[in-house]
Design an enzyme around this catalytic site. Sequence first.
Site, short mmCIF file in Angstrom:
data_model
loop_
_atom_site.label_atom_id
_atom_site.label_comp_id
_atom_site.label_asym_id
_atom_site.label_seq_id
_atom_site.Cartn_x
_atom_site.Cartn_y
_atom_site.Cartn_z
CD GLU A 99 -2.39 -1.39 2.76
OE1 GLU A 99 -2.86 -2.40 3.19
OE2 GLU A 99 -2.39 -0.25 3.57
CB CYS A 119 2.76 7.07 3.49
SG CYS A 119 3.13 6.01 4.78
CB CYS A 167 6.17 -6.09 9.13
SG CYS A 167 7.36 -5.32 10.19
CB CYS A 216 4.31 -3.71 16.58
SG CYS A 216 6.04 -3.33 16.09
CB CYS A 258 1.51 -2.53 13.55
SG CYS A 258 1.57 -2.52 11.74
CB CYS A 286 0.30 0.99 6.45
SG CYS A 286 0.60 1.99 4.98
N1 SAH Z 1 8.14 -0.27 10.38
C1 SAH Z 1 8.32 1.23 10.81
C2 SAH Z 1 7.51 1.99 9.72
C3 SAH Z 1 6.49 1.53 9.02
S1 SAH Z 1 5.22 1.77 10.46
C4 SAH Z 1 7.96 1.34 12.07
O1 SAH Z 1 7.36 0.76 12.97
O2 SAH Z 1 8.37 2.66 12.53
C5 SAH Z 1 4.94 3.63 10.64
C6 SAH Z 1 4.48 4.01 11.84
O3 SAH Z 1 3.08 3.86 11.99
C7 SAH Z 1 5.07 3.45 13.09
O4 SAH Z 1 5.32 4.62 13.99
C8 SAH Z 1 4.13 2.60 13.72
O5 SAH Z 1 4.08 2.17 14.94
C9 SAH Z 1 2.59 3.08 13.14
N2 SAH Z 1 1.36 2.38 13.09
C10 SAH Z 1 1.31 0.94 13.04
N3 SAH Z 1 0.01 0.88 13.03
C11 SAH Z 1 -0.68 1.87 13.45
C12 SAH Z 1 -1.82 2.28 13.60
N4 SAH Z 1 -2.96 1.25 13.56
N5 SAH Z 1 -2.51 3.29 14.10
C13 SAH Z 1 -1.33 4.38 14.14
N6 SAH Z 1 -0.29 4.20 13.87
C14 SAH Z 1 0.19 2.78 13.57
FE1 SF4 Z 2 6.35 -3.59 11.24
FE2 SF4 Z 2 4.07 -2.69 11.76
FE3 SF4 Z 2 5.89 -2.99 13.81
FE4 SF4 Z 2 6.11 -1.05 11.76
S1 SF4 Z 2 4.60 -0.94 13.33
S2 SF4 Z 2 7.67 -2.51 12.83
S3 SF4 Z 2 5.17 -1.96 10.06
S4 SF4 Z 2 4.79 -4.46 12.65
#
Ligand code: SAH
Ligand code: SF4
Length: 368
Positions: A85, A98, A105, A109, A112, A357
């Site tokens: 995406e 973005c 991934c 987390c 996410c 995302c």
């Molecule tokens: N993997 C990298 C970059 C992609 S995620 C990282 O984790 O930094 C980009 C940002 O979006 C990160 O700060 C992540 O914690 C946040 N993010 C992930 N899921 C989210 C959600 N459902 N709502 C808001 N932010 C989110």
């Molecule tokens: Fe991966 Fe989502 Fe964690 Fe970023 S926030 S490192 S995309 S699992």
Amino acid sequence: MSQTELVEFLGTYGEPAFRARQIARQLYVNQVDDVMQMSDLPLALRQRLTDDCRIGSLTQVRVVNTDDNLTHKALFMLPTGEQIESVLMIYKDRATVCVSTQAGCAMGCTFCATGRLGLLRNLESHHIVEQVLWARRTLRHLSKTTTPTTPTKHTDDAWWGDDGGHPDALPQHLGNVVFMGMGEPFANYDRWWQAVERLHDPQGINIGARGLTVSTVGLVPGIKRLADAPLPINLAISLHAPNDALRSAMMPVNKRWNVAELIDTTREYVHKTGRRVSFEYVLLQGENDTPELAGELADLVHGMLCHVNLIPWNPVPGMPLGRSERQRVVAFQRVLQTAGVPCTVRVERGVSIAAACGQLAGAAISGP
Ligand code: SAH
Ligand code: SF4
């Protein structure tokens, strides 16, 4: 293809290097997406290229837009079938895309949507570049064909933060790329960096280093590498919790590189580069959003050249989590600001189109 790759490829046709430079210019400066429109090339060459090549390798599965046509989210399919995406966000004075760096991934987390997919594959650098080209083309098309509509009145809970207001005219130029889509950029460092160089190339796509921002979950070796990298791009670090117990529960990566190690590395990075870092902090109601934790966070980053970006969690269906209410966000922000830590609340975009995302791709994989 990069210019070097184009030279090599045109060489197999027996064409001189200047043809490759012409094509690179048409693709990356003039944004032409049809070889037949490259009128500075001989017709026979254009025909041969049309038969043998295609521009780009991503298939657009779907594009959805929202926020009065100022947010566009695309779902692409790779030639190998995985989906990724990208989101184009248009603001008053700038436009940002973005982009994803991996399909899925591995970091897991808990909050996410992408993490839920697991790692499907690393993207090649051209897949990353192509997402930016899509955004530039979309922006150019929109700025030619649409005038901004009267802004919809958003309810407090759906739309907050300061995004500088609604544009009177659409910006023409895509000036910012954030690597905050699907995937962990530092887990695909070499390909990601190659994409950075191609996006930055002043003879090519020409996006300034300060317009490029990478976000990492906290991979310490990647932060160290970036500190020595030749381009001064921006770094954002996903912190989300100020202590190990909480951060490890939300982000498994914390068991490998804990909060102390991450903060020490970040301080070294700031010292070495002289550049300000951002800490991202997704606020989850009742999990990591108390004033006590805000105080702990302020102590942790005290004295560092940094900025804290509070992010209202974008709800992901099926996750037993809630986004913090506005008052809690404001209270959290106030603690940081009182302690002298610069802190803003990130503007929300694309909530109605599942802009967290991984959601579109997740839906496409598991949905009907
Ligand atoms: N993997 C990298 C970059 C992609 S995620 C990282 O984790 O930094 C980009 C940002 O979006 C990160 O700060 C992540 O914690 C946040 N993010 C992930 N899921 C989210 C959600 N459902 N709502 C808001 N932010 C989110
Ligand atoms: Fe991966 Fe989502 Fe964690 Fe970023 S926030 S490192 S995309 S699992």
